[in-house]
Design a protein around this motif. Structure first.
Motif, PDB file in Angstrom:
ATOM      1  N   LEU A 115     -75.328 -73.551 -19.302  1.00 22.33           N
ATOM      2  CA  LEU A 115     -75.945 -72.966 -18.111  1.00 22.33           C
ATOM      3  C   LEU A 115     -75.339 -71.604 -17.804  1.00 22.33           C
ATOM      4  CD1 LEU A 115     -77.881 -73.162 -15.732  1.00 22.33           C
ATOM      5  CD2 LEU A 115     -76.100 -74.396 -14.469  1.00 22.33           C
ATOM      6  N   LEU A 116     -74.027 -71.474 -17.943  1.00 22.62           N
ATOM      7  CA  LEU A 116     -73.390 -70.194 -17.657  1.00 22.62           C
ATOM      8  C   LEU A 116     -73.854 -69.127 -18.648  1.00 22.62           C
ATOM      9  CD1 LEU A 116     -71.310 -69.394 -15.435  1.00 22.62           C
ATOM     10  CD2 LEU A 116     -69.615 -69.284 -17.264  1.00 22.62           C
ATOM     11  N   ARG A 117     -74.022 -69.494 -19.907  1.00 19.00           N
ATOM     12  CA  ARG A 117     -74.521 -68.542 -20.910  1.00 19.00           C
ATOM     13  C   ARG A 117     -75.964 -68.140 -20.598  1.00 19.00           C
ATOM     14  NH1 ARG A 117     -71.805 -67.671 -25.564  1.00 19.00           N
ATOM     15  NH2 ARG A 117     -73.769 -67.277 -26.668  1.00 19.00           N
ATOM     16  N   ILE A 118     -76.744 -69.057 -20.046  1.00 19.83           N
ATOM     17  CA  ILE A 118     -78.094 -68.703 -19.605  1.00 19.83           C
ATOM     18  C   ILE A 118     -78.016 -67.708 -18.454  1.00 19.83           C
ATOM     19  CG2 ILE A 118     -80.126 -69.628 -18.416  1.00 19.83           C
ATOM     20  CD1 ILE A 118     -79.859 -72.125 -20.159  1.00 19.83           C
ATOM     21  N   CYS A 119     -77.096 -67.937 -17.524  1.00 17.07           N
ATOM     22  CA  CYS A 119     -76.908 -66.997 -16.408  1.00 17.07           C
ATOM     23  C   CYS A 119     -76.559 -65.602 -16.925  1.00 17.07           C
ATOM     24  CB  CYS A 119     -75.799 -67.489 -15.478  1.00 17.07           C
ATOM     25  SG  CYS A 119     -76.173 -69.004 -14.558  1.00 17.07           S
ATOM     26  N   ALA A 120     -75.772 -65.547 -18.005  1.00 20.84           N
ATOM     27  CA  ALA A 120     -75.326 -64.265 -18.558  1.00 20.84           C
ATOM     28  C   ALA A 120     -76.374 -63.611 -19.442  1.00 20.84           C
ATOM     29  CB  ALA A 120     -74.044 -64.473 -19.360  1.00 20.84           C
ATOM     30  N   GLY A 121     -77.434 -64.347 -19.798  1.00 22.00           N
ATOM     31  CA  GLY A 121     -78.447 -63.787 -20.690  1.00 22.00           C
ATOM     32  C   GLY A 121     -78.104 -63.942 -22.155  1.00 22.00           C
ATOM     33  N   LEU A 122     -77.099 -64.766 -22.467  1.00 27.72           N
ATOM     34  CA  LEU A 122     -76.680 -64.967 -23.855  1.00 27.72           C
ATOM     35  C   LEU A 122     -77.418 -66.127 -24.516  1.00 27.72           C
ATOM     36  CD1 LEU A 122     -72.823 -64.519 -23.346  1.00 27.72           C
ATOM     37  CD2 LEU A 122     -74.469 -62.827 -24.181  1.00 27.72           C
ATOM     38  N   THR A 123     -77.995 -67.005 -23.720  1.00 26.86           N
ATOM     39  CA  THR A 123     -78.790 -68.124 -24.209  1.00 26.86           C
ATOM     40  C   THR A 123     -80.093 -68.155 -23.429  1.00 26.86           C
ATOM     41  OG1 THR A 123     -76.853 -69.449 -24.834  1.00 26.86           O
ATOM     42  CG2 THR A 123     -78.909 -70.640 -24.463  1.00 26.86           C
ATOM     43  N   ARG A 124     -81.189 -68.380 -24.134  1.00 27.76           N
ATOM     44  CA  ARG A 124     -82.497 -68.407 -23.475  1.00 27.76           C
ATOM     45  C   ARG A 124     -82.800 -69.812 -22.971  1.00 27.76           C
ATOM     46  NH1 ARG A 124     -87.621 -65.782 -26.423  1.00 27.76           N
ATOM     47  NH2 ARG A 124     -86.328 -63.956 -25.939  1.00 27.76           N
ATOM     48  N   PRO A 125     -83.268 -69.939 -21.722  1.00 29.80           N
ATOM     49  CA  PRO A 125     -83.649 -71.271 -21.227  1.00 29.80           C
ATOM     50  C   PRO A 125     -84.937 -71.731 -21.892  1.00 29.80           C
ATOM     51  CG  PRO A 125     -84.218 -69.604 -19.611  1.00 29.80           C
ATOM     52  CD  PRO A 125     -83.458 -68.893 -20.698  1.00 29.80           C
ATOM     53  N   SER A 126     -85.125 -73.041 -21.942  1.00 32.35           N
ATOM     54  CA  SER A 126     -86.372 -73.584 -22.486  1.00 32.35           C
ATOM     55  C   SER A 126     -87.526 -73.336 -21.527  1.00 32.35           C
ATOM     56  CB  SER A 126     -86.222 -75.085 -22.772  1.00 32.35           C
ATOM     57  OG  SER A 126     -85.182 -75.311 -23.718  1.00 32.35           O
ATOM     58  N   HIS A 127     -87.231 -73.330 -20.240  1.00 27.77           N
ATOM     59  CA  HIS A 127     -88.243 -72.998 -19.238  1.00 27.77           C
ATOM     60  C   HIS A 127     -87.531 -72.603 -17.955  1.00 27.77           C
ATOM     61  CE1 HIS A 127     -87.521 -76.989 -17.464  1.00 27.77           C
ATOM     62  NE2 HIS A 127     -87.614 -77.462 -18.681  1.00 27.77           N
ATOM     63  N   GLY A 128     -88.281 -72.009 -17.039  1.00 30.07           N
ATOM     64  CA  GLY A 128     -87.707 -71.509 -15.789  1.00 30.07           C
ATOM     65  C   GLY A 128     -87.449 -70.015 -15.867  1.00 30.07           C
ATOM     66  N   THR A 129     -87.040 -69.448 -14.746  1.00 30.33           N
ATOM     67  CA  THR A 129     -86.794 -68.008 -14.668  1.00 30.33           C
ATOM     68  C   THR A 129     -85.367 -67.724 -14.215  1.00 30.33           C
ATOM     69  OG1 THR A 129     -87.583 -67.900 -12.369  1.00 30.33           O
ATOM     70  CG2 THR A 129     -89.211 -67.538 -14.111  1.00 30.33           C
ATOM     71  N   VAL A 130     -84.826 -66.612 -14.708  1.00 29.74           N
ATOM     72  CA  VAL A 130     -83.483 -66.161 -14.365  1.00 29.74           C
ATOM     73  C   VAL A 130     -83.565 -64.709 -13.926  1.00 29.74           C
ATOM     74  CG1 VAL A 130     -81.117 -65.814 -15.152  1.00 29.74           C
ATOM     75  CG2 VAL A 130     -82.478 -67.701 -16.100  1.00 29.74           C
ATOM     76  N   GLN A 131     -83.067 -64.432 -12.738  1.00 24.89           N
ATOM     77  CA  GLN A 131     -82.966 -63.057 -12.249  1.00 24.89           C
ATOM     78  C   GLN A 131     -81.495 -62.760 -11.996  1.00 24.89           C
ATOM     79  OE1 GLN A 131     -85.765 -63.923  -8.897  1.00 24.89           O
ATOM     80  NE2 GLN A 131     -86.774 -62.042  -9.547  1.00 24.89           N
ATOM     81  N   ARG A 132     -81.033 -61.620 -12.516  1.00 32.36           N
ATOM     82  CA  ARG A 132     -79.628 -61.253 -12.343  1.00 32.36           C
ATOM     83  C   ARG A 132     -79.528 -59.735 -12.211  1.00 32.36           C
ATOM     84  NH1 ARG A 132     -80.406 -61.656 -17.718  1.00 32.36           N
ATOM     85  NH2 ARG A 132     -80.172 -63.900 -17.807  1.00 32.36           N
ATOM     86  N   VAL A 133     -78.406 -59.300 -11.650  1.00 34.45           N
ATOM     87  CA  VAL A 133     -78.137 -57.870 -11.590  1.00 34.45           C
ATOM     88  C   VAL A 133     -77.790 -57.371 -12.987  1.00 34.45           C
ATOM     89  CG1 VAL A 133     -77.401 -57.856  -9.188  1.00 34.45           C
ATOM     90  CG2 VAL A 133     -75.739 -58.371 -10.985  1.00 34.45           C
ATOM     91  N   ARG A 134     -77.755 -56.065 -13.167  1.00 30.88           N
ATOM     92  CA  ARG A 134     -77.498 -55.514 -14.495  1.00 30.88           C
ATOM     93  C   ARG A 134     -76.023 -55.556 -14.864  1.00 30.88           C
ATOM     94  NH1 ARG A 134     -80.461 -49.963 -15.724  1.00 30.88           N
ATOM     95  NH2 ARG A 134     -79.588 -50.555 -17.758  1.00 30.88           N
ATOM     96  N   ARG A 135     -75.155 -55.354 -13.880  1.00 30.07           N
ATOM     97  CA  ARG A 135     -73.719 -55.289 -14.165  1.00 30.07           C
ATOM     98  C   ARG A 135     -73.112 -56.689 -14.055  1.00 30.07           C
ATOM     99  NH1 ARG A 135     -71.739 -50.186 -14.281  1.00 30.07           N
ATOM    100  NH2 ARG A 135     -69.625 -50.883 -13.827  1.00 30.07           N
ATOM    101  N   VAL A 136     -72.963 -57.322 -15.209  1.00 25.96           N
ATOM    102  CA  VAL A 136     -72.485 -58.707 -15.277  1.00 25.96           C
ATOM    103  C   VAL A 136     -71.220 -58.764 -16.131  1.00 25.96           C
ATOM    104  CG1 VAL A 136     -73.041 -61.062 -16.008  1.00 25.96           C
ATOM    105  CG2 VAL A 136     -74.832 -59.595 -15.045  1.00 25.96           C
ATOM    106  N   GLY A 137     -70.215 -59.492 -15.645  1.00 20.19           N
ATOM    107  CA  GLY A 137     -69.018 -59.762 -16.419  1.00 20.19           C
ATOM    108  C   GLY A 137     -68.986 -61.229 -16.806  1.00 20.19           C
ATOM    109  N   PHE A 138     -68.782 -61.510 -18.106  1.00 21.08           N
ATOM    110  CA  PHE A 138     -68.798 -62.880 -18.608  1.00 21.08           C
ATOM    111  C   PHE A 138     -67.455 -63.203 -19.235  1.00 21.08           C
ATOM    112  CE2 PHE A 138     -69.708 -65.820 -22.218  1.00 21.08           C
ATOM    113  CZ  PHE A 138     -70.056 -66.937 -21.462  1.00 21.08           C
TER     114      PHE A 138
END
Length: 268
Positions: A115-138
């Motif tokens: 789930l955290l990798r999905i939040c970071a944009g490193l893993t794609r979810p099977s369904h649903g939407t993710v909105q995040r700011v551009r400046r992300v630290g992982f």
């Protein structure tokens, strides 16, 4: 099962927790006490009181919109992840705003790191939407560093990716390291650092470019007690500065430091 853990599990069930979930929480609590080399009653107090405290923490809802005026930094809506025929989790809704700390908890294997990798944009979810700011630290739980590079070389490399000049990246990295009571050695390769020190480096790299959203996967692995306390002091400083923080944790006493708790185990 010891007397304390037996009373703890029984109280959870009495309070309405499903037996399987009660056993998971009991096992996690016992593991935490073992990691601290302490008896549960000394660490947590009376079993029935700690069971009620834990449930109140796990049921903490997201803060109402009228009480959270900061801008949204992360929003998940209906997010799920499936591998072939196995559903890891489903129907995840989570909103984290500026100045908030959110904890993701749940049993081992329920998909917290995924789930955290999905939040970071490193893993794609099977369904649903993710909105995040551009400046992300992982900050991953492990890996994230190159053993053949020094700390300063990491600062330079990660700084370049964020558009920072080498000298500024190195000075910023050294300053952030000092907050964790660490002074990077000039020529020491990362592969020769202890596990706790490599995790400090991961934390510094995650913060190096001053992200608006920090995603931390059990970031205190290998920390001694003093550094662990320094870490949570730094989390409070990030929150006060208006950053949004999401931290994956299995240490239940960490929940006293956060604004909202998301129990992924209930959706696995």
């Amino acid at each position: 099962m010891s007397g304390w853990t037996g009373r703890f599990e029984a109280e959870l069930v009495r309070l309405g927790v499903q037996p399987g979930r009660a056993r998971q929480l009991t096992d996690e609590t016992a593991q935490q006490a073992a990691e601290c080399s302490a008896e549960p009653d000394h660490l947590f107090g009376p079993a029935h009181l700690y069971a009620r405290h834990l449930l109140s923490e796990l049921k903490t809802p997201s803060l109402p919109l009228e009480q959270t005026t900061g801008p949204v930094r992360l929003r998940l809506a209906g997010v799920g992840k499936r591998y072939r025929r196995r559903t890891v989790f489903d129907h995840v809704d989570l909103t984290v705003r500026s100045g908030e700390v959110a904890a993701i908890v749940g049993a081992n294997g329920c998909g917290k790191s995924t789930l955290l990798r999905i939040c970071a944009g490193l893993t794609r979810p099977s369904h649903g939407t993710v909105q995040r700011v551009r400046r992300v630290g992982f900050v991953p739980q492990d890996a994230g560093t190159a053993g053949w590079l020094t700390a300063d070389e990491h600062f330079t490399l990660f700084g370049a990716a964020a558009g920072m000049a080498p000298r500024r990246a190195r000075s910023t990295g050294e300053h952030l390291a000092s907050r964790l009571a660490w002074r990077p050695g000039g020529e020491q390769l990362t592969q020769h650092l202890s596990g706790g020190t490599r995790q400090k480096l991961n934390l510094v790299l995650g913060e190096l470019h001053s992200p608006d959203l920090l995603l931390l996967d059990e970031p205190y692995q290998g920390f001694d007690q003093g550094t662990y306390l320094d870490f949570w002091q730094q989390v409070r400083a990030w929150r006060d500065a208006g950053r949004a923080i999401v931290v994956v944790t299995h240490l239940l006493h960490d929940l006293q430091h956060v604004d909202q708790v998301f129990d992924l185990g209930a959706r696995a």
